[in-house]
Design a protein around this motif. Structure first.
Motif, short mmCIF file in Angstrom:
data_model
loop_
_atom_site.label_atom_id
_atom_site.label_comp_id
_atom_site.label_asym_id
_atom_site.label_seq_id
_atom_site.Cartn_x
_atom_site.Cartn_y
_atom_site.Cartn_z
N ILE A 1 0.80 -1.22 0.00
CA ILE A 1 0.00 0.00 0.00
C ILE A 1 0.84 1.27 0.00
CG2 ILE A 1 -1.88 -1.19 1.18
CD1 ILE A 1 -1.08 0.25 3.74
N TYR A 2 2.15 1.14 0.29
CA TYR A 2 2.95 2.35 0.42
C TYR A 2 3.08 3.16 -0.86
CZ TYR A 2 5.93 5.24 3.30
OH TYR A 2 6.42 6.28 4.04
N PRO A 3 3.22 2.52 -2.03
CA PRO A 3 3.27 3.34 -3.26
C PRO A 3 2.06 4.25 -3.40
CG PRO A 3 3.97 1.11 -3.73
CD PRO A 3 3.46 1.10 -2.33
N ALA A 4 0.86 3.74 -3.03
CA ALA A 4 -0.34 4.57 -3.13
C ALA A 4 -0.30 5.72 -2.13
CB ALA A 4 -1.59 3.71 -2.88
N LEU A 5 0.24 5.46 -0.93
CA LEU A 5 0.36 6.51 0.08
C LEU A 5 1.34 7.59 -0.37
CD1 LEU A 5 0.40 4.40 3.38
CD2 LEU A 5 -1.48 5.74 2.44
N LEU A 6 2.44 7.17 -1.01
CA LEU A 6 3.41 8.15 -1.51
C LEU A 6 2.78 9.02 -2.59
CD1 LEU A 6 6.74 6.09 -1.77
CD2 LEU A 6 6.20 7.91 -0.16
N ARG A 7 2.00 8.41 -3.50
CA ARG A 7 1.33 9.20 -4.54
C ARG A 7 0.34 10.18 -3.93
NH1 ARG A 7 1.41 4.23 -7.30
NH2 ARG A 7 -0.72 3.78 -6.63
N LEU A 8 -0.36 9.75 -2.89
CA LEU A 8 -1.33 10.62 -2.23
C LEU A 8 -0.65 11.81 -1.58
CD1 LEU A 8 -4.32 11.00 -1.35
CD2 LEU A 8 -3.77 9.68 0.71
N ARG A 9 0.52 11.57 -1.01
CA ARG A 9 1.22 12.63 -0.28
C ARG A 9 2.03 13.55 -1.18
NH1 ARG A 9 4.65 11.80 5.33
NH2 ARG A 9 4.98 14.01 5.76
N TYR A 10 2.67 12.97 -2.22
CA TYR A 10 3.61 13.75 -3.03
C TYR A 10 3.21 13.87 -4.49
CZ TYR A 10 6.59 12.98 1.04
OH TYR A 10 7.09 12.93 2.31
N GLY A 11 2.16 13.18 -4.90
CA GLY A 11 1.86 13.14 -6.31
C GLY A 11 2.67 12.05 -6.97
N HIS A 12 3.04 12.25 -8.23
CA HIS A 12 3.78 11.22 -8.97
C HIS A 12 5.24 11.20 -8.51
CE1 HIS A 12 4.91 8.54 -12.19
NE2 HIS A 12 5.90 9.35 -12.50
N LEU A 13 5.70 10.04 -8.05
CA LEU A 13 7.08 9.86 -7.62
C LEU A 13 7.71 8.70 -8.39
CD1 LEU A 13 9.48 10.38 -5.66
CD2 LEU A 13 8.42 8.73 -4.11
N SER A 14 8.75 8.99 -9.13
CA SER A 14 9.49 7.96 -9.85
C SER A 14 10.90 7.89 -9.27
CB SER A 14 9.56 8.28 -11.34
OG SER A 14 10.19 9.54 -11.55
N TYR A 15 11.58 6.78 -9.53
CA TYR A 15 12.96 6.68 -9.03
C TYR A 15 13.79 5.81 -9.95
CZ TYR A 15 11.58 2.10 -7.12
OH TYR A 15 11.13 0.82 -6.96
N GLU A 16 15.10 6.01 -9.87
CA GLU A 16 16.07 5.21 -10.61
C GLU A 16 17.25 4.93 -9.70
OE1 GLU A 16 18.15 7.19 -13.74
OE2 GLU A 16 18.19 9.11 -12.68
N THR A 17 17.97 3.86 -9.97
CA THR A 17 19.16 3.53 -9.20
C THR A 17 20.39 3.71 -10.07
OG1 THR A 17 19.04 1.18 -9.79
CG2 THR A 17 17.89 1.88 -7.79
N VAL A 18 21.47 4.17 -9.44
CA VAL A 18 22.74 4.40 -10.12
C VAL A 18 23.81 3.68 -9.31
CG1 VAL A 18 24.40 6.13 -10.90
CG2 VAL A 18 21.95 6.65 -10.92
N GLY A 19 24.78 3.06 -9.99
CA GLY A 19 25.82 2.35 -9.28
C GLY A 19 25.47 0.87 -9.14
N ASP A 20 26.26 0.18 -8.35
CA ASP A 20 26.16 -1.27 -8.27
C ASP A 20 25.28 -1.69 -7.10
OD1 ASP A 20 26.44 -3.95 -8.61
OD2 ASP A 20 28.63 -3.96 -8.62
N LEU A 21 23.97 -1.69 -7.32
CA LEU A 21 23.04 -2.17 -6.31
C LEU A 21 23.24 -3.66 -6.07
CD1 LEU A 21 20.51 -1.99 -4.49
CD2 LEU A 21 19.12 -2.23 -6.56
N ASN A 22 23.59 -4.39 -7.12
CA ASN A 22 23.76 -5.84 -6.99
C ASN A 22 24.87 -6.20 -6.01
OD1 ASN A 22 21.73 -6.42 -8.83
ND2 ASN A 22 23.13 -6.33 -10.58
N GLU A 23 25.94 -5.38 -5.97
CA GLU A 23 27.04 -5.66 -5.04
C GLU A 23 26.55 -5.54 -3.60
OE1 GLU A 23 31.59 -4.22 -3.89
OE2 GLU A 23 30.46 -3.20 -5.48
N LEU A 24 25.76 -4.51 -3.33
CA LEU A 24 25.22 -4.33 -1.99
C LEU A 24 24.25 -5.45 -1.65
CD1 LEU A 24 24.80 -2.70 0.58
CD2 LEU A 24 23.15 -1.28 -0.66
N ALA A 25 23.42 -5.83 -2.61
CA ALA A 25 22.41 -6.85 -2.35
C ALA A 25 23.00 -8.24 -2.20
CB ALA A 25 21.39 -6.85 -3.49
N SER A 26 24.19 -8.46 -2.77
CA SER A 26 24.76 -9.80 -2.79
C SER A 26 25.93 -9.98 -1.83
CB SER A 26 25.22 -10.14 -4.21
OG SER A 26 26.25 -9.26 -4.61
N LEU A 27 26.04 -9.14 -0.82
CA LEU A 27 27.15 -9.25 0.11
C LEU A 27 27.12 -10.55 0.90
CD1 LEU A 27 27.41 -5.63 1.57
CD2 LEU A 27 29.00 -6.77 0.04
#
Length: 412
Positions: free
Chosen positions: A33-59
């Motif tokens: 439900i949080y994506p809907a709450l974020l849209r209600l509070r801030y309107g349209h919110l998009s995001y992107e990731t930069v860098g090596d997320l996989n390295e952090l996720a695979s420690l």
């Protein structure tokens, strides 16, 4: 099923430590439900990731402190995006004031994995809880190293050494138990942009600010001049509060002098003498800690003795702390007002709107860029403690420079 981490520390009161009650079923529901709450509070919110997320996720470990910068109030909401990206339930270290803001915060945040820290006090329970989270290694931990909101999208406040101390203590404690488990600090940069800002958004929000301040912005003035005019009104009101005539200076110099006036008054109230050799930022931070320490003392005396004088002093210190934050925010705002790019103007409008309590009549789409730097293995730094090196300071400096480097990449 609720995490067993906090069963021994379930009890807390309005004045004390609030432990996490991380409940997996609640977090999984919140993710839906949080994506809907974020849209209600801030309107349209998009995001992107930069860098090596996989390295952090695979420690291969959950003994990680995620350390993002803290530029806007929005960080407190979007930080939950990290849980989604890492497919994990996270713990969050929060200032205890957050738990008092709303009834929702009081009862819900702990279920989401949040726990409190008392600024200005030696909060041993919070420190011990943080170490326990890392030693158990069930879920990652989020800490904002700046310790407060900078109010600027491309500037870092000096990092506090708390994350380094916590991580080093966890490694040392595990070594005493003959466990050589890796502990990491993960530098993360947040940066917001507004790809579809409309004139209606800017005009509506500036008009709302002018309505609260009872000033005529004038349709012949530019948006930048109108927001600068509003800032001047706010600054002049604070000068009057401290019985001082506002100087005839450019906005940023006027805000800086006001800050010095407020800091001097606050230092006198809590009997703070600046330490020789500290720069302006370091001295302001020491005053900040002294204010919270003084408030903590009065709060404890009020709680123990139930005497009205301590309640009065506590309320006075609350007001002084509020003025401290207003002064810091006004410096940031006045600096933003002297720039001309749309991003800074939007951040400025949001900051001033919050300062005066104006309604938000329209929203603009927000885009969040999240940059992940190479995680720092804390274990490698522990040997420095036997060589006369200030290891927490060295580790904190590396963490800050890593976040700054990632933030600069996002700005370009």
């Amino acid at each position: 099923m609720a995490s067993k981490l906090s069963k021994s520390t379930r009890h807390c009161d309005i004045y004390g430590f609030r432990p996490p009650h991380l409940t997996v079923s609640f977090v999984e529901l919140a993710k839906l439900i949080y994506p809907a709450l974020l849209r209600l509070r801030y309107g349209h919110l998009s995001y992107e990731t930069v860098g090596d997320l996989n390295e952090l996720a695979s420690l291969g470990t959950k003994r990680v402190i995620l350390c993002p910068n803290h530029s806007l109030n929005m960080d407190n909401d979007v930080v939950f995006i990290l849980a989604k990206l890492l497919r994990d339930q996270l713990y969050y270290l929060c200032t205890r004031e957050i738990f008092r803001k709303t009834i929702f915060n009081k009862f819900i945040l702990q279920l989401a994995g949040c726990y409190s820290v008392h600024r200005g006090a030696l909060d041993l329970r919070s420190f011990a809880q943080s170490i326990k989270i890392l030693m158990q290694g069930k879920h990652r931990l989020v800490i904002f190293p700046e310790g407060e909101i900078s109010g600027r999208n491309n500037v870092l406040l000096p990092f506090k050494s708390g994350p380094a101390h916590i991580a080093l203590s966890a490694v040392a404690r595990m070594r005493k138990e003959h466990r050589e488990e890796p502990v990491y600090l993960a530098p993360i940069a947040f940066r917001y942009s507004y790809p579809k800002v409309t004139a209606k958004f800017l005009l509506d929000n500036i008009s709302s600010i002018e309505h609260v301040l009872e000033i005529d912005g004038g349709t012949d003035l530019s948006l930048q001049h109108r927001i600068s005019k509003a800032l001047n009104v706010i600054i002049d009101t604070l000068y009057a509060k401290y019985n001082t005539q506002p100087p005839s200076l450019p906005l940023s110099e006027k805000a800086h002098q006001l800050t010095q006036l407020i800091f001097t008054s606050l230092a006198a109230y809590v009997h703070y003498e600046p330490v020789d050799g500290l720069n302006e930022v370091e001295s302001a931070h020491q005053l900040y800690l002294r204010l919270y320490e003084a408030r903590w003392t009065e709060e404890q005396l009020q709680h123990q003795l139930n005497h009205s004088i301590h309640h009065t002093r506590y309320q006075a210190l609350n007001e002084l702390i509020h003025d401290y934050h207003r002064a810091v925010n006004l410096i940031s705002a006045s600096q933003l007002a002297e720039r001309s790019n749309v991003e800074d103007l939007v951040n400025l409008i949001m900051a001033v709107r919050k300062e005066v309590g104006a309604d938000q009549h329209s929203r603009t789409p927000v885009h969040l860029s999240i940059a992940f730097a190479k995680p720092i293995l804390v274990n490698d730094f522990l040997k420095g403690q036997t060589e006369g090196v200030d290891v927490p300071h060295e580790l904190t400096s590396l963490l800050e420079s890593s976040v700054r480097e990632e933030l600069n990449k996002l700005i370009v």
